[in-house]
Design an enzyme around this catalytic site. Structure first.
Site, PDB file in Angstrom:
ATOM      1  N   LYS A 132       0.842  -1.208   0.000  1.00 55.86           N
ATOM      2  CA  LYS A 132       0.000   0.000   0.000  1.00 55.86           C
ATOM      3  C   LYS A 132       0.868   1.245   0.000  1.00 55.86           C
ATOM      4  CE  LYS A 132      -3.726  -2.246   2.462  1.00 55.86           C
ATOM      5  NZ  LYS A 132      -4.230  -2.583   3.784  1.00 55.86           N
ATOM      6  N   GLN A 188      -5.049  -1.519   9.641  1.00 56.72           N
ATOM      7  CA  GLN A 188      -4.894  -2.852   9.078  1.00 56.72           C
ATOM      8  C   GLN A 188      -5.446  -3.905  10.043  1.00 56.72           C
ATOM      9  OE1 GLN A 188      -3.787  -3.529   5.987  1.00 56.72           O
ATOM     10  NE2 GLN A 188      -4.013  -5.724   6.248  1.00 56.72           N
ATOM     11  N   ASP A 207     -11.745   2.156   4.011  1.00 57.37           N
ATOM     12  CA  ASP A 207     -12.041   0.722   3.971  1.00 57.37           C
ATOM     13  C   ASP A 207     -13.546   0.460   3.888  1.00 57.37           C
ATOM     14  OD1 ASP A 207     -10.030  -1.232   3.988  1.00 57.37           O
ATOM     15  OD2 ASP A 207      -9.480  -0.754   6.059  1.00 57.37           O
TER      16      ASP A 207
HETATM   17  N1  GUN Z   1      -6.915  -7.130   6.232  1.00 60.16           N
HETATM   18  C1  GUN Z   1      -7.183  -7.907   5.141  1.00 60.16           C
HETATM   19  N2  GUN Z   1      -7.841  -7.211   4.208  1.00 60.16           N
HETATM   20  C2  GUN Z   1      -8.007  -5.958   4.713  1.00 60.16           C
HETATM   21  C3  GUN Z   1      -8.613  -4.782   4.200  1.00 60.16           C
HETATM   22  O1  GUN Z   1      -9.152  -4.724   3.093  1.00 60.16           O
HETATM   23  N3  GUN Z   1      -8.559  -3.691   5.025  1.00 60.16           N
HETATM   24  C4  GUN Z   1      -7.982  -3.728   6.248  1.00 60.16           C
HETATM   25  N4  GUN Z   1      -7.991  -2.615   6.970  1.00 60.16           N
HETATM   26  N5  GUN Z   1      -7.417  -4.807   6.746  1.00 60.16           N
HETATM   27  C5  GUN Z   1      -7.425  -5.913   5.977  1.00 60.16           C
END
Ligand code: GUN
Length: 283
Positions: free
Chosen positions: A53, A97, A120
């Site tokens: 990211k 995350q 998200d």
């Molecule tokens: N962990 C696995 N996929 C995701 C996601 O799309 N967003 C977040 N914040 N954590 C994750």
């Protein structure tokens, strides 16, 4: 022989276009989209996601920050960190995350994020908006899948769509988006009886269950569009999807590979939503 949905290529193209839009926004309005990713602990998969990211955000010209907190961070400390970024107008997107360490209440943390910065789409304000058919921040993986349908000309109206898996991150929001697109939607999960009888009715099949090569040819109607969200590692550490690609590909009309399918679209949609959030602050 199915046509492949090239998620990797589409993601690269979209991110290059986004970099141009970001440069324009900076030049014309003096605004740089800002994204902060908060990572707690040492989960290896999370560390890889977060690094990817970071790299993509910087490449697209975003103002990007990563906060790495130790495994023993308290819930209070994490909530304080989220609040700090809620108040910081340089950041238009906040992503915590997941998963978080067991001693932290994940829902409390998600609900502490300003819904307008919740890139998200996990805050209940956004899930509520989504299920009410209102504009919302949308979880990035299903958003990326909808983008693939659009680009590859997959008609959804009146089609039978079956979603396998009901997670808050993929399965549930996917079902909401398909419904909003006027598909006839069936949500299935680990307690579903006679699953293959249901998946065989699918014109569009989206699989997000985290079980390597679970969907075999028996589960798929000839001519179906098959979307594989799975990211599993087999005993040799090789990446595999939830769909047995070699068995299903000859049957399908369109199919996503793993890797190179859904995965790269997730980060792309995260950046798109952060850019859109930045735009909303000046409109
Ligand atoms: N962990 C696995 N996929 C995701 C996601 O799309 N967003 C977040 N914040 N954590 C994750």
């Amino acid at each position: 022989m199915a046509r492949l949905i090239d998620g990797k290529g589409l993601a690269q193209k979209m991110q290059a276009e986004l970099a141009e839009k970001v440069a324009n926004l900076r030049e014309k309005e003096g605004v740089v989209p800002g994204l902060v990713v908060i990572l707690v602990g040492e989960n290896p998969a999370s560390q890889i996601y977060v690094r990817n990211k970071e790299r993509s955000a910087e490449k697209a010209g975003f103002f990007s920050e990563t906060v790495r907190l130790s495994e023993d961070t308290t819930q209070e400390e994490l909530l304080d960190t989220v609040e700090q970024y809620n108040q910081d107008s340089r950041f238009h997107g906040i992503l915590v995350q997941l998963p978080l360490p067991d001693h932290i209440d994940e829902e409390k943390v998600v609900l502490a994020i300003d819904p307008d910065k919740d890139v998200d789409g996990f805050h209940h304000v956004n899930t509520g908006r989504l299920w009410s058919g209102k504009p919302a921040m949308i979880p990035c993986t299903p958003a990326g899948i909808m983008k693939m349908f659009e680009v590859y000309g997959v008609e959804l109206e009146g089609k039978n769509a079956v979603v396998v898996g009901r997670s808050n991150i993929v399965g549930k929001p996917m079902a909401a988006l398909l419904l909003e697109a006027n598909a006839t939607v069936t949500s299935t999960h680990s307690r579903t009886k006679d699953l293959s009888n249901i998946t065989r009715t699918a014109d569009v099949l989206v699989v997000a269950i985290g079980r390597s090569k679970f969907i075999t040819a028996d589960y798929v109607k000839p001519g179906a569009v098959v979307i594989d969200v799975g990211m599993n590692r087999d005993d040799e550490g090789k990446l595999s999807g939830d769909v047995d690609f070699d068995a299903v590909e000859p049957l399908a009309d369109l199919i996503t590979p793993v890797p190179g399918g859904v995965g790269p679209m997730t980060i792309t949609m995260l950046l798109e939503q952060t850019y859109e959030a930045a735009l909303r602050t000046i409109r």
